[in-house]
Design a protein around this motif. Structure first.
Motif, PDB file in Angstrom:
ATOM      1  N   ALA A   9       5.945  -0.402 -20.258  1.00 47.67           N
ATOM      2  CA  ALA A   9       6.580  -0.527 -18.944  1.00 47.67           C
ATOM      3  C   ALA A   9       5.511  -0.751 -17.890  1.00 47.67           C
ATOM      4  O   ALA A   9       4.364  -0.344 -18.059  1.00 47.67           O
ATOM      5  N   THR A  10       5.914  -1.413 -16.816  1.00 55.80           N
ATOM      6  CA  THR A  10       4.985  -1.647 -15.708  1.00 55.80           C
ATOM      7  C   THR A  10       5.691  -1.420 -14.372  1.00 55.80           C
ATOM      8  O   THR A  10       6.919  -1.475 -14.302  1.00 55.80           O
ATOM      9  N   GLY A  11       4.898  -1.186 -13.351  1.00 59.19           N
ATOM     10  CA  GLY A  11       5.439  -1.087 -11.994  1.00 59.19           C
ATOM     11  C   GLY A  11       4.386  -1.538 -11.010  1.00 59.19           C
ATOM     12  O   GLY A  11       3.207  -1.223 -11.167  1.00 59.19           O
ATOM     13  N   GLN A  12       4.788  -2.317 -10.030  1.00 58.08           N
ATOM     14  CA  GLN A  12       3.843  -2.782  -9.010  1.00 58.08           C
ATOM     15  C   GLN A  12       4.455  -2.609  -7.631  1.00 58.08           C
ATOM     16  O   GLN A  12       5.674  -2.624  -7.469  1.00 58.08           O
ATOM     17  N   THR A  13       3.577  -2.507  -6.658  1.00 61.54           N
ATOM     18  CA  THR A  13       4.032  -2.602  -5.276  1.00 61.54           C
ATOM     19  C   THR A  13       4.039  -4.071  -4.887  1.00 61.54           C
ATOM     20  O   THR A  13       3.423  -4.906  -5.551  1.00 61.54           O
ATOM     21  N   ARG A  14       4.703  -4.388  -3.793  1.00 59.85           N
ATOM     22  CA  ARG A  14       4.544  -5.720  -3.212  1.00 59.85           C
ATOM     23  C   ARG A  14       3.182  -5.710  -2.532  1.00 59.85           C
ATOM     24  O   ARG A  14       2.984  -5.032  -1.531  1.00 59.85           O
ATOM     25  N   HIS A  15       2.230  -6.425  -3.109  1.00 66.66           N
ATOM     26  CA  HIS A  15       0.873  -6.427  -2.573  1.00 66.66           C
ATOM     27  C   HIS A  15       0.859  -7.206  -1.261  1.00 66.66           C
ATOM     28  O   HIS A  15       1.488  -8.261  -1.158  1.00 66.66           O
ATOM     29  N   THR A  16       0.153  -6.676  -0.309  1.00 68.37           N
ATOM     30  CA  THR A  16       0.173  -7.298   1.006  1.00 68.37           C
ATOM     31  C   THR A  16      -1.093  -6.944   1.764  1.00 68.37           C
ATOM     32  O   THR A  16      -1.856  -6.076   1.343  1.00 68.37           O
ATOM     33  N   ALA A  17      -1.335  -7.627   2.874  1.00 65.66           N
ATOM     34  CA  ALA A  17      -2.596  -7.422   3.596  1.00 65.66           C
ATOM     35  C   ALA A  17      -2.725  -6.002   4.126  1.00 65.66           C
ATOM     36  O   ALA A  17      -3.792  -5.387   4.013  1.00 65.66           O
ATOM     37  N   LYS A  18      -1.678  -5.507   4.712  1.00 66.24           N
ATOM     38  CA  LYS A  18      -1.756  -4.176   5.316  1.00 66.24           C
ATOM     39  C   LYS A  18      -0.449  -3.439   5.118  1.00 66.24           C
ATOM     40  O   LYS A  18       0.576  -3.858   5.650  1.00 66.24           O
ATOM     41  N   ARG A  19      -0.513  -2.366   4.376  1.00 62.67           N
ATOM     42  CA  ARG A  19       0.662  -1.505   4.265  1.00 62.67           C
ATOM     43  C   ARG A  19       0.508  -0.411   5.310  1.00 62.67           C
ATOM     44  O   ARG A  19      -0.050   0.656   5.041  1.00 62.67           O
ATOM     45  N   LEU A  20       0.999  -0.699   6.498  1.00 65.36           N
ATOM     46  CA  LEU A  20       0.825   0.273   7.581  1.00 65.36           C
ATOM     47  C   LEU A  20       1.929   1.325   7.580  1.00 65.36           C
ATOM     48  O   LEU A  20       1.941   2.214   8.419  1.00 65.36           O
ATOM     49  N   ASP A  21       2.879   1.206   6.627  1.00 64.65           N
ATOM     50  CA  ASP A  21       3.985   2.164   6.605  1.00 64.65           C
ATOM     51  C   ASP A  21       3.722   3.342   5.682  1.00 64.65           C
ATOM     52  O   ASP A  21       4.423   4.348   5.750  1.00 64.65           O
ATOM     53  N   ASN A  23       0.679   5.854   3.381  1.00 65.43           N
ATOM     54  CA  ASN A  23      -0.715   6.172   3.102  1.00 65.43           C
ATOM     55  C   ASN A  23      -1.004   5.889   1.628  1.00 65.43           C
ATOM     56  O   ASN A  23      -0.116   5.493   0.864  1.00 65.43           O
ATOM     57  N   LEU A  24      -2.260   6.102   1.257  1.00 71.73           N
ATOM     58  CA  LEU A  24      -2.698   5.782  -0.095  1.00 71.73           C
ATOM     59  C   LEU A  24      -1.858   6.509  -1.150  1.00 71.73           C
ATOM     60  O   LEU A  24      -1.452   5.933  -2.157  1.00 71.73           O
ATOM     61  N   ARG A  25      -1.601   7.781  -0.884  1.00 69.20           N
ATOM     62  CA  ARG A  25      -0.836   8.609  -1.824  1.00 69.20           C
ATOM     63  C   ARG A  25       0.564   8.038  -2.026  1.00 69.20           C
ATOM     64  O   ARG A  25       1.072   7.954  -3.144  1.00 69.20           O
ATOM     65  N   GLU A  26       1.167   7.632  -0.924  1.00 70.70           N
ATOM     66  CA  GLU A  26       2.538   7.114  -0.989  1.00 70.70           C
ATOM     67  C   GLU A  26       2.599   5.741  -1.657  1.00 70.70           C
ATOM     68  O   GLU A  26       3.578   5.402  -2.332  1.00 70.70           O
ATOM     69  N   LEU A  27       1.527   4.987  -1.469  1.00 70.19           N
ATOM     70  CA  LEU A  27       1.437   3.669  -2.107  1.00 70.19           C
ATOM     71  C   LEU A  27       1.426   3.814  -3.635  1.00 70.19           C
ATOM     72  O   LEU A  27       2.106   3.087  -4.352  1.00 70.19           O
ATOM     73  N   ILE A  28       0.656   4.785  -4.115  1.00 71.60           N
ATOM     74  CA  ILE A  28       0.578   5.026  -5.563  1.00 71.60           C
ATOM     75  C   ILE A  28       1.946   5.401  -6.104  1.00 71.60           C
ATOM     76  O   ILE A  28       2.379   4.933  -7.164  1.00 71.60           O
ATOM     77  N   THR A  29       2.651   6.255  -5.358  1.00 76.51           N
ATOM     78  CA  THR A  29       3.966   6.728  -5.815  1.00 76.51           C
ATOM     79  C   THR A  29       4.918   5.562  -6.084  1.00 76.51           C
ATOM     80  O   THR A  29       5.663   5.584  -7.068  1.00 76.51           O
ATOM     81  N   GLU A  30       4.863   4.558  -5.239  1.00 78.81           N
ATOM     82  CA  GLU A  30       5.767   3.407  -5.421  1.00 78.81           C
ATOM     83  C   GLU A  30       5.574   2.759  -6.777  1.00 78.81           C
ATOM     84  O   GLU A  30       6.540   2.471  -7.485  1.00 78.81           O
ATOM     85  N   ALA A  31       4.321   2.519  -7.139  1.00 79.78           N
ATOM     86  CA  ALA A  31       4.040   1.847  -8.414  1.00 79.78           C
ATOM     87  C   ALA A  31       4.408   2.745  -9.589  1.00 79.78           C
ATOM     88  O   ALA A  31       5.006   2.289 -10.574  1.00 79.78           O
ATOM     89  N   VAL A  32       4.074   4.026  -9.484  1.00 72.72           N
ATOM     90  CA  VAL A  32       4.350   4.942 -10.597  1.00 72.72           C
ATOM     91  C   VAL A  32       5.862   5.111 -10.776  1.00 72.72           C
ATOM     92  O   VAL A  32       6.372   5.111 -11.904  1.00 72.72           O
ATOM     93  N   LEU A  65      -7.602  12.673  -6.431  1.00 78.05           N
ATOM     94  CA  LEU A  65      -7.332  14.113  -6.394  1.00 78.05           C
ATOM     95  C   LEU A  65      -6.620  14.480  -5.092  1.00 78.05           C
ATOM     96  O   LEU A  65      -5.694  15.278  -5.083  1.00 78.05           O
ATOM     97  N   TRP A  66      -7.038  13.862  -3.992  1.00 79.84           N
ATOM     98  CA  TRP A  66      -6.309  14.062  -2.736  1.00 79.84           C
ATOM     99  C   TRP A  66      -4.868  13.573  -2.903  1.00 79.84           C
ATOM    100  O   TRP A  66      -3.941  14.139  -2.343  1.00 79.84           O
ATOM    101  N   SER A  67      -4.693  12.522  -3.729  1.00 79.14           N
ATOM    102  CA  SER A  67      -3.380  11.883  -3.889  1.00 79.14           C
ATOM    103  C   SER A  67      -2.542  12.488  -5.008  1.00 79.14           C
ATOM    104  O   SER A  67      -1.527  11.908  -5.372  1.00 79.14           O
ATOM    105  N   VAL A  68      -2.946  13.612  -5.552  1.00 79.16           N
ATOM    106  CA  VAL A  68      -2.352  14.088  -6.814  1.00 79.16           C
ATOM    107  C   VAL A  68      -0.824  14.196  -6.753  1.00 79.16           C
ATOM    108  O   VAL A  68      -0.136  13.899  -7.723  1.00 79.16           O
ATOM    109  N   GLU A  69      -0.291  14.575  -5.584  1.00 72.28           N
ATOM    110  CA  GLU A  69       1.181  14.669  -5.468  1.00 72.28           C
ATOM    111  C   GLU A  69       1.829  13.299  -5.673  1.00 72.28           C
ATOM    112  O   GLU A  69       2.986  13.210  -6.058  1.00 72.28           O
ATOM    113  N   GLY A  70       1.084  12.266  -5.385  1.00 73.95           N
ATOM    114  CA  GLY A  70       1.632  10.916  -5.442  1.00 73.95           C
ATOM    115  C   GLY A  70       1.775  10.367  -6.851  1.00 73.95           C
ATOM    116  O   GLY A  70       2.496   9.402  -7.069  1.00 73.95           O
TER     117      GLY A  70
END
Lengths: 385, 379, 139, 161
Positions: A9-21, A23-32, A65-70
């Protein structure tokens, strides 16, 4: 005897120049989240997690490690890699070896980067050795420019041929809902007139800087068969390194010792005699237009000096004999810590027959590569069998 | 029970405050060359390398670029773990268990002298709510130390005892950066590091490198008693430091449980424990999580002449509190465990040691934890 | 070989801009109004400050945000040698996580477990520094 | 007092700045020290040879990665060489050594010095890409005041080949 291992299985975010909506942790969550949904698994079903990222782009040490919740890492074994452009493939290979060793049954591999947080060319400039290279370095663009000049000299490829690579990539990307740059109307002229960054590399010859994340679920044979009707089996993996300094390899790009070695190793292990015929699709880490043509030569898709001819003849287009980067490639999305793993995920989607509008018909065997650091290469062969 | 991987050699540099004459590639080459000499294995036989280093500490993006060539990775397979070197070892063992390689070379390096630790470690922290406050590793260590001694019902004298014992042990370790017979009062009266920790309760800035060679079971036989079996490995990840009780080390408890189970060994069988305790309180907290003692026993154990000496000898090397750089510290623990079981530990040899546990940690207040259990012999 | 040893002194200076995301933005914006915003997981009930937008343990998004008082319990404190500030870990009332911040006031009176309260800065801008620190307010 | 907040969608998330400022004293190490002593004191460029494959390495290093044999023999290489690759950097970017934009354009290249088997990075005097080419002959321009760094060479200048 090693366990067989597959991507299920795979998961990706919509890659884009700036995800201003997010943070890094939340970005990871989308893909996972997408990868787990794709596998119909819960986070509790995951035995271990392998993460890849290039910390200097975020100015972070241990961002995972900062992103672990994500990524649901609480209580889980996890290992973090950082190897430059190859980190996504390095991380995939680590997951592969653990499963092959029978240490786990179901694991997550994650690659992530938020280029918009920092300054990509500045962070890449510190790749340079502080004593020997850094003062002259001008990020990845400068490096690829000097390398491209060597390749142009050796092979005679033209700016027009390079532009055709850019057009192929950005048009292919229109079929990929996750790609950053989707340019349906891009033309050769437009590429050749785009801003000069470092001769001969123009803006549209170069990959973008993206925010994005990718996650994959990998499993041992018994699990894989339960989790996917058509898993993408990992048939072979190889890594080959270069020497220490940027000027060590004799003809950077034109002759890529690491890429020749790594690709020959995986071809041999997977029983591939003629890569152009035996591979059904390739997702390669091409970085810049000139690099893609050079890689055709180094990966054995054509004879030396024929990289430009290959693009002229459309061999690597979606309709060609060996489609290269149906996803749009690195030229269309480059969240660096994720980029090489995106190549693997895209190759896996092709093998699984789940690549949607960018699906190449009847894919059984796919090549995925990572490229980075000081001209080193990772290569993997995925197969439906 | 896991498959078999053995360690067949381990070499460390001497740990020093500043290795001014050595660039990183020269530092790493020293241990790699030493390891080849020690084991008699030629680089041509080794196709797999896992290194550990950190870009922020090296002041270099893709820090492994400095060492790929000197670890022999030209046209071979190297991967860099961005965490403590014990994670590189755990991954290297998986590469061998997968049947992919006969040998895997494991190397970790760090030159803490080249940068400023208080500034470098700032970037481990939350960028929104913590970095503006200037938090760094030293502050977090002080906060955890005070929290731990308060909850455990001990005082800073207990931390001094740990420091005293380790610096005394380090007198027998020629590689240690700092050693000596410090009185408890000297330790307590040393300049503050981050209270309640004094500078003698915190590892000094250190430069160094460590290399180990792993081999498959097939290769092990040729090494006789110099092959030491990795009997179990485990790792785990905790919550971010503000999201957990800092007086506990839950991830280490989990990692240890996994490793003991795989090894079929219980904590009371451990002869030597090498614990990654850069700060004195960590030895007490981590030893507890490794099952070597219970918190209720602490006061009684510390009251004895040899603190924490039950069956298990803890940090006969002196441990990181006597000088080991970050990233190297955990791998050096495995190296020390190996030297003990291969009977190569010289003056610091624990007689008859059969089982060793080595521990490493990464992240703020040990968010990522790893345990490796070694057993004498290659069976 | 030379007795002197040469080193190359170099700076690495790179500016970063971290995107806070919805939960942390809510927290920082709240500080302007002297509000401390916590997230509440609808499954495990865990209340976190700074707030999370996703509970990694329950694997679900967090939709509920509450404001908690600026009062809490001091879990630990320390001073880095050479520094002039005192750092504390504070568990805010009604939350399950802790917040690292400055502790102000008389050092001698500080004890683990003592009650502390946020001291707010005038002219707040939506930054963690809108809180000057936490002051001991008795046991 | 605990009160439930109304949940509002965030229009645009805040961005929080951080300026990473680190300073390093990178030890040159024995090989670079030897190289830079010769460069500073004598304006000479040294390489070190692998005793097995005879490759001459510039920059010098402890081991030949190809043979995995310790390098041993030092010798002078030429201050003239050939461009292996070259470019003119036009893109403005943040220089990590200052935190500010680096002045552009500037020419830089991979240069193989005569007598060396590897090549190294340096600046070119030329900033017009039309007047530089792979295979071009170049010569080092040394600074008058040398301090023991690669910048003791100001740049490389094209010479008749």
């Amino acid at each position: 005897m090693a366990e067989r291992v597959a991507i299920v299985a795979t998961g990706q975010t919509r890659h884009t120049a700036k995800r201003l909506d997010v943070n890094l942790r939340e970005l990871i969550t989308e893909a996972v989240t997408r990868a787990l949904e794709d596998a119909d698994l819960r986070i509790q079903d995951i035995d271990a997690v392998f993460l890849g990222n290039m910390e200097p782009f975020e100015g972070f040490m241990f961002p995972e490690l900062w992103s672990v919740e994500g990524w649901g890492g609480y209580g889980k074994p996890a290992i973090k890699f950082n190897t430059g452009g190859t980190v996504g493939t390095t991380t995939t290979m680590a997951a592969y070896y653990y499963l092959a060793a029978g240490l786990y049954e179901t694991v997550l591999a994650i690659g992530f980067e938020k280029q918009s947080e920092g300054h990509t060319q500045a962070a890449i400039t510190t790749v340079g050795d502080p004593i020997w290279e850094r003062t002259m370095m001008a990020g990845a663009v400068g490096n690829f420019a000097v390398m491209a000049s060597t390749y142009v000299h050796e092979s005679g490829v033209t700016p027009e041929q390079a532009a055709k690579v850019a057009v192929k990539a950005r048009r292919n990307a229109c079929n990929n809902e996750y790609a950053h740059l989707q340019m349906p109307n891009i033309t050769v002229e437009e590429v050749m007139q785009s801003q000069m960054l470092a001769h001969p590399i123009r803006k549209l010859d170069m990959c973008p800087q993206s925010d994005g994340a990718v996650a994959m679920v990998l499993a041992s044979e018994a699990k894989a068969k339960k989790l996917a009707s058509r898993p993408a089996w990992i048939k072979a993996v190889a890594t080959a390194h270069e020497q220490q300094y940027m000027g060590d390899s004799p003809k950077r790009l034109a002759i890529m010792r690491s890429q020749v070695t790594a690709s020959q190793k995986v071809y041999k292990a997977a029983g591939i005699a003629n890569p152009r015929k035996d591979l059904d699709v390739a997702e390669i880490y091409e970085v810049a237009t000139y690099a893609e043509m050079a890689m055709y030569e180094n990966l054995g898709f054509c004879e030396r000096g024929q990289g430009g001819v290959l693009i002229d003849q459309g061999v690597t287009s979606m309709e060609g004999e060996l489609p290269v980067n149906p996803s749009g490639g690195v030229l269309s999305a480059n969240p660096i810590g994720a980029t090489a793993m995106i190549r693997v995920a895209e190759a896996a989607l092709q093998v699984m027959g789940k690549a949607g509008k960018r699906q190449v018909p009847n894919v059984h065997t796919a090549l995925a590569t990572g490229y980075g650091g000081n001209a080193w290469t990772d290569a993997l062969i995925l197969s439906s069998r | 029970m896991m498959g078999r991987v053995v360690i067949v050699g381990a070499v460390q540099t001497r740990y020093e405050p500043r290795k001014a004459h050595q660039a990183i590639n020269e530092l790493v080459y020293e241990v790699v060359a030493g390891l080849l000499k020690q084991t008699g294995v030629r680089m041509q036989e080794i196709d797999s390398m896992v290194t550990a280093s950190q870009d922020a500490w090296d002041g270099k993006t893709i820090s492994s670029m400095s060492v790929n060539e000197v670890v022999g990775a030209y046209l071979k397979s190297e991967a860099k773990v961005a965490a403590d070197g014990i994670q590189a070892l755990i991954y290297g063992a998986a590469r061998i268990l997968a049947g992919a390689f006969d040998y895997t070379l494991i190397v970790a390096h760090c030159k803490e002298s080249e940068g400023q630790p208080d500034e470098i470690t700032k970037v481990m922290f939350d960028p929104f709510c913590e970095r503006p406050l200037g938090l760094n590793d030293a502050v977090a260590a002080g906060l955890q130390a005070r929290r731990y001694i308060s909850v455990a019902g001990i005082d800073s004298r207990a931390l001094a005892l740990v420091s005293q014992k380790n610096h005394r042990s380090a007198k027998r370790n020629p590689l240690a950066q700092r050693s000596g017979d410090y009185s408890l009062d000297e330790i307590l009266a040393a300049p503050s590091f981050a209270d309640p920790l004094t500078e003698l309760m915190a590892g000094p800035r250190s430069d160094g490198a460590c290399a180990l060679l792993l081999a498959s079971a097939e290769k092990a036989a040729a090494f006789g008693d110099r092959a030491v079996c990795i009997a179990g490995m485990g790792n785990s990840t905790d919550s971010y430091w503000t999201d957990r009780d800092l007086s506990e080390a839950e991830a280490l408890r989990q990692a240890a449980q996994r490793a003991y189970t795989k090894a079929g060994i219980s904590p009371d069988q451990v002869d030597v424990a090498e614990i990654s305790a850069r700060y004195a309180h960590e030895e007490l907290l981590y030893g507890e999580a490794l099952g070597l003692w219970k918190r209720e026993e602490l006061s009684a154990l510390l009251a004895e002449k040899n603190p924490l000496r039950k069956r298990t000898k803890v940090n006969p090397s002196g441990g990181p509190i006597t000088g080991n750089p970050t990233t190297v510290a955990g791998l050096a623990r495995v190296a020390e465990g190996y030297l003990q079981l291969a009977q190569l530990a010289g003056d610091r040899q624990v007689p008859g040691a059969q089982v060793a546990v080595a521990h490493g940690a990464s992240g703020v207040c040990g968010q990522s934890q790893s345990v490796v259990i070694l057993r004498r012999g290659n069976a | 070989m030379a007795a002197e040893s040469w080193a190359v002194h170099q700076k690495i200076e790179i500016p970063f801009q971290y995107t806070a995301g919805p939960a942390v933005t809510r927290f920082l914006e709240g500080l302007k109004d002297k509000l401390i915003v916590a997230s509440v997981c609808s499954k495990c009930g865990r209340r976190s400050v700074p707030p999370l937008s996703f509970c990694g343990r329950c694997w679900r998004p967090i939709a509920e945000f509450i404001s908690v008082s600026g009062e809490g319990t001091l879990l630990s404190f320390t001073r880095r040698a050479g520094g002039d500030v005192l750092y504390g870990m504070i568990q805010l009332e009604g939350t399950d996580s802790s917040l690292a911040h400055y502790v102000t006031g008389e050092v001698g009176r500080l004890r683990i477990g003592c009650k502390v309260a946020a001291v707010w800065r005038a002219g707040r801008t939506g930054s963690i520094l809108d809180i000057e620190g936490f002051r001991e307010v008795g046991n | 007092m605990v009160s439930v907040q109304k949940v509002e969608a965030v229009k645009e998330a805040l961005r929080v700045p951080f300026r990473m400022k680190l300073e390093f004293d990178y030890a040159m190490g024995a090989h670079a020290e030897r190289f830079f002593h010769a460069l500073r004191d004598h304006a000479r460029i040294l390489g070190v040879k692998c005793p097995a494959c005879k490759r001459v390495y510039v920059p010098p290093r402890p081991v030949c990665g190809i043979c995995f044999v310790e390098t041993r023999d030092w010798g002078e290489v030429s201050d003239e060489g050939t461009l292996v690759g070259c470019t003119v950097v036009d893109l403005p970017f943040i220089d990590p050594m200052t935190g500010e934009r680096r002045p552009v354009p500037y020419g830089f290249a991979i240069i193989r010095l005569d007598g060396a088997d590897t090549a190294m990075y340096h600046f070119l005097e030329e900033t017009d890409p039309k007047r530089m080419y792979v295979g071009q002959r170049v010569k080092a321009v040394f600074r008058e005041q040398r301090t023991g760094s690669l910048q003791d060479i100001l740049h490389f200048r094209a010479v008749q080949g």
